[in-house]
Scaffold this motif. Structure first.
Motif, PDB file in Angstrom:
ATOM      1  N   ALA A 247      22.805  28.368  36.584  1.00 11.97           N
ATOM      2  CA  ALA A 247      22.487  29.718  36.120  1.00 11.97           C
ATOM      3  C   ALA A 247      23.607  30.663  36.550  1.00 11.97           C
ATOM      4  N   TRP A 248      24.673  30.668  35.750  1.00  9.08           N
ATOM      5  CA  TRP A 248      25.796  31.536  36.040  1.00  9.08           C
ATOM      6  C   TRP A 248      25.413  32.994  35.752  1.00  9.08           C
ATOM      7  N   ILE A 249      26.032  33.918  36.482  1.00  7.75           N
ATOM      8  CA  ILE A 249      25.964  35.331  36.136  1.00  7.75           C
ATOM      9  C   ILE A 249      26.999  35.578  35.047  1.00  7.75           C
ATOM     10  N   VAL A 250      26.593  36.187  33.935  1.00  5.95           N
ATOM     11  CA  VAL A 250      27.493  36.426  32.804  1.00  5.95           C
ATOM     12  C   VAL A 250      27.566  37.921  32.532  1.00  5.95           C
ATOM     13  N   LEU A 251      28.777  38.452  32.566  1.00  2.00           N
ATOM     14  CA  LEU A 251      29.044  39.837  32.206  1.00  2.00           C
ATOM     15  C   LEU A 251      29.792  39.810  30.885  1.00  2.00           C
ATOM     16  N   ARG A 252      29.171  40.372  29.820  1.00  2.00           N
ATOM     17  CA  ARG A 252      29.768  40.271  28.500  1.00  2.00           C
ATOM     18  C   ARG A 252      29.301  41.420  27.618  1.00  2.00           C
ATOM     19  N   SER A 253      29.988  41.584  26.485  1.00  2.00           N
ATOM     20  CA  SER A 253      29.531  42.541  25.494  1.00  2.00           C
ATOM     21  C   SER A 253      28.261  42.024  24.829  1.00  2.00           C
ATOM     22  N   PHE A 254      27.389  42.964  24.458  1.00  2.00           N
ATOM     23  CA  PHE A 254      26.239  42.585  23.636  1.00  2.00           C
ATOM     24  C   PHE A 254      26.766  42.085  22.294  1.00  2.00           C
ATOM     25  N   PRO A 255      26.203  41.023  21.741  1.00  2.00           N
ATOM     26  CA  PRO A 255      26.700  40.491  20.460  1.00  2.00           C
ATOM     27  C   PRO A 255      26.802  41.573  19.389  1.00  2.00           C
TER      28      PRO A 255
ATOM     29  N   PHE B 226      34.669  30.563  38.672  1.00  2.00           N
ATOM     30  CA  PHE B 226      34.822  31.758  37.847  1.00  2.00           C
ATOM     31  C   PHE B 226      35.330  31.350  36.469  1.00  2.00           C
ATOM     32  N   ARG B 227      34.795  32.008  35.447  1.00  2.00           N
ATOM     33  CA  ARG B 227      35.281  31.795  34.084  1.00  2.00           C
ATOM     34  C   ARG B 227      35.571  33.154  33.451  1.00  2.00           C
ATOM     35  N   PHE B 228      36.784  33.283  32.902  1.00  2.00           N
ATOM     36  CA  PHE B 228      37.185  34.494  32.187  1.00  2.00           C
ATOM     37  C   PHE B 228      37.563  34.061  30.774  1.00  2.00           C
ATOM     38  N   VAL B 229      36.757  34.465  29.807  1.00  2.00           N
ATOM     39  CA  VAL B 229      36.861  33.897  28.464  1.00  2.00           C
ATOM     40  C   VAL B 229      36.895  35.011  27.417  1.00  2.00           C
ATOM     41  N   ARG B 230      37.910  34.985  26.579  1.00  2.00           N
ATOM     42  CA  ARG B 230      37.996  35.828  25.380  1.00  2.00           C
ATOM     43  C   ARG B 230      37.888  37.320  25.701  1.00  2.00           C
ATOM     44  N   ASN B 231      38.650  37.734  26.703  1.00  2.00           N
ATOM     45  CA  ASN B 231      38.756  39.157  27.032  1.00  2.00           C
ATOM     46  C   ASN B 231      40.111  39.696  26.595  1.00  2.00           C
ATOM     47  N   TRP B 232      40.160  41.020  26.414  1.00  2.00           N
ATOM     48  CA  TRP B 232      41.410  41.726  26.157  1.00  2.00           C
ATOM     49  C   TRP B 232      41.692  42.573  27.392  1.00  2.00           C
ATOM     50  N   VAL B 233      42.752  42.250  28.119  1.00  2.00           N
ATOM     51  CA  VAL B 233      43.044  42.907  29.393  1.00  2.00           C
ATOM     52  C   VAL B 233      44.428  43.533  29.272  1.00  2.00           C
ATOM     53  N   TYR B 234      44.494  44.862  29.302  1.00  2.00           N
ATOM     54  CA  TYR B 234      45.735  45.497  28.877  1.00  2.00           C
ATOM     55  C   TYR B 234      45.953  46.859  29.531  1.00  2.00           C
TER      56      TYR B 234
ATOM     57  N   GLU C 224      30.862  34.520  35.176  1.00  2.00           N
ATOM     58  CA  GLU C 224      31.601  34.448  33.921  1.00  2.00           C
ATOM     59  C   GLU C 224      31.753  35.851  33.343  1.00  2.00           C
ATOM     60  N   ILE C 225      32.973  36.180  32.925  1.00  2.00           N
ATOM     61  CA  ILE C 225      33.264  37.454  32.278  1.00  2.00           C
ATOM     62  C   ILE C 225      33.861  37.143  30.918  1.00  2.00           C
ATOM     63  N   ARG C 226      33.246  37.663  29.853  1.00  2.00           N
ATOM     64  CA  ARG C 226      33.722  37.309  28.517  1.00  2.00           C
ATOM     65  C   ARG C 226      33.516  38.456  27.535  1.00  2.00           C
ATOM     66  N   ASP C 227      34.360  38.454  26.501  1.00  2.00           N
ATOM     67  CA  ASP C 227      34.204  39.327  25.339  1.00  2.00           C
ATOM     68  C   ASP C 227      34.258  40.810  25.690  1.00  2.00           C
ATOM     69  N   LEU C 228      35.114  41.178  26.642  1.00  2.00           N
ATOM     70  CA  LEU C 228      35.248  42.573  27.045  1.00  2.00           C
ATOM     71  C   LEU C 228      36.671  43.074  26.797  1.00  2.00           C
ATOM     72  N   PHE C 229      36.789  44.347  26.457  1.00  2.00           N
ATOM     73  CA  PHE C 229      38.070  45.036  26.437  1.00  2.00           C
ATOM     74  C   PHE C 229      38.202  45.754  27.783  1.00  2.00           C
ATOM     75  N   ILE C 230      39.227  45.418  28.533  1.00  2.00           N
ATOM     76  CA  ILE C 230      39.397  45.943  29.891  1.00  2.00           C
ATOM     77  C   ILE C 230      40.731  46.668  29.945  1.00  2.00           C
ATOM     78  N   ARG C 231      40.683  47.996  29.921  1.00  2.00           N
ATOM     79  CA  ARG C 231      41.880  48.824  29.747  1.00  2.00           C
ATOM     80  C   ARG C 231      42.223  49.568  31.026  1.00  2.00           C
ATOM     81  N   GLY C 232      43.502  49.632  31.315  1.00  2.00           N
ATOM     82  CA  GLY C 232      43.972  50.341  32.490  1.00  2.00           C
ATOM     83  C   GLY C 232      44.580  51.682  32.162  1.00  2.00           C
ATOM     84  N   ALA C 233      45.151  52.313  33.179  1.00  2.00           N
ATOM     85  CA  ALA C 233      45.610  53.696  33.095  1.00  2.00           C
ATOM     86  C   ALA C 233      47.126  53.814  32.979  1.00  2.00           C
ATOM     87  N   LYS C 234      47.782  52.745  32.521  1.00  2.00           N
ATOM     88  CA  LYS C 234      49.248  52.755  32.464  1.00  2.00           C
ATOM     89  C   LYS C 234      49.794  53.968  31.717  1.00  2.00           C
ATOM     90  N   ASP C 235      49.166  54.346  30.645  1.00  2.00           N
ATOM     91  CA  ASP C 235      49.715  55.395  29.798  1.00  2.00           C
ATOM     92  C   ASP C 235      49.554  56.794  30.393  1.00  2.00           C
TER      93      ASP C 235
END
Length: 276
Positions: free
Chosen positions: A7-15, A106-114, A39-50
């Motif tokens: 029973a992994w903890i999953v943090l993800r976008s709602f379908p 840990f599993r990191f799947v199908r995220n956008w990290v930018y 597990e972390i999946r299907d998230l857009f994770i944006r930083g403050a570079k700009d």
């Protein structure tokens, strides 16, 4: 908080939804050795570079303490620390991990990290890590810490007796990711040097350290990744062993002139690395 093997903890976008997590602090998502089976999946994770200028970042890199804005990462799992509970007060506090503690599973799947000033996806002192099918880009610009797009640092053995351990099986996986445009534009001052470094697409860093008898027993698989246009190497294997890098595509890397001048290549196997 821990999940379990079944029973992994999953943090993800709602379908059907595209969730964007934004942060300008140290990490958008952070865990330590007190967390496992996450597990972390299907998230857009944006930083403050700009929101940061190079001039301000250079000033911060030479300050006595690092500013979170200039060094924050997307996903950071720090197995060198453990969040514990004071038995008297019930308050949480962070302590150094014990010798037999680290992050695991840990599993990191199908995220956008930018667009993070620091690294994209990184772990330290962890085991059983899967990083798969992520798009990791434009990170590491303004940090003093020499980060990269995807990083496994000083991998640690949760155990060494199963088929994933000393017998030779893979325990860590970096598979089918795209890592591009990651580059360090600020000197690696945290290491006491005044030159640029890292900004790799993918790095396996120091899973072998004979000086303190650290030898990661598991194998790491780097397969079917696309890594291009990064400041450092497309794939950097630094002071590490038991690595299989198979069917990856790298091109137009080593965009940082200092690294080009000092002989970095598309795929770099450095220092005491072996069995690669």
């Amino acid at each position: 908080k821990n999940g379990t093997p079944s029973a992994w903890i999953v943090l993800r976008s709602f379908p059907g939804e595209n969730v964007i997590l934004y942060g300008n602090g140290w990490n958008v998502i952070r865990a330590d050795a007190s967390c496992s089976y996450l597990e972390i999946r299907d998230l857009f994770i944006r930083g403050a570079k700009d929101t940061v200028t190079l001039q301000a970042a250079v000033t911060d890199s030479n300050a006595s303490s690092a500013g979170a804005l200039y060094n924050g990462s997307g996903i950071s799992i720090n197995g060198r620390e453990f969040t514990d509970i004071n038995p008297t007060t019930g308050a949480a506090f962070v302590r150094p991990s014990a010798a037999n503690e680290g992050g695991h599973h840990f599993r990191f799947v199908r995220n956008w990290v930018y667009d993070h000033c620091g690294g994209g996806i990184g772990t330290a002192q962890c085991d059983y890590v899967t990083i798969e099918d992520n798009d990791v880009y434009r990170n590491s610009y303004y940090t003093r810490y020499g980060t990269s797009g995807i990083s496994l640092h000083r991998s640690w053995d949760f155990e060494t007796t199963t088929t994933g351990g000393a017998t030779g099986g893979h325990k860590s996986f970096i598979v089918a990711n795209t890592s591009w445009g990651n580059q360090c534009k600020v000197n690696y001052t945290s290491a006491g040097v005044q030159h640029l470094s890292d900004g790799n697409g993918i790095i396996i860093d120091t899973n072998t350290a004979p000086a303190d008898s650290h030898y990661y027993q598991g194998r790491t698989l780097i397969q079917n990744n696309l890594s291009y246009g990064n400041g450092g190497a497309g794939i950097n294997i630094n002071s590490s062993r038991r690595i299989d890098a198979v069917n990856n595509t790298t091109y137009f890397n080593v965009q940082t002139q200092y690294l080009k001048d000092t002989g970095w290549g598309e795929i770099l196997v450095g220092k005491i690395s072996q069995d690669v």
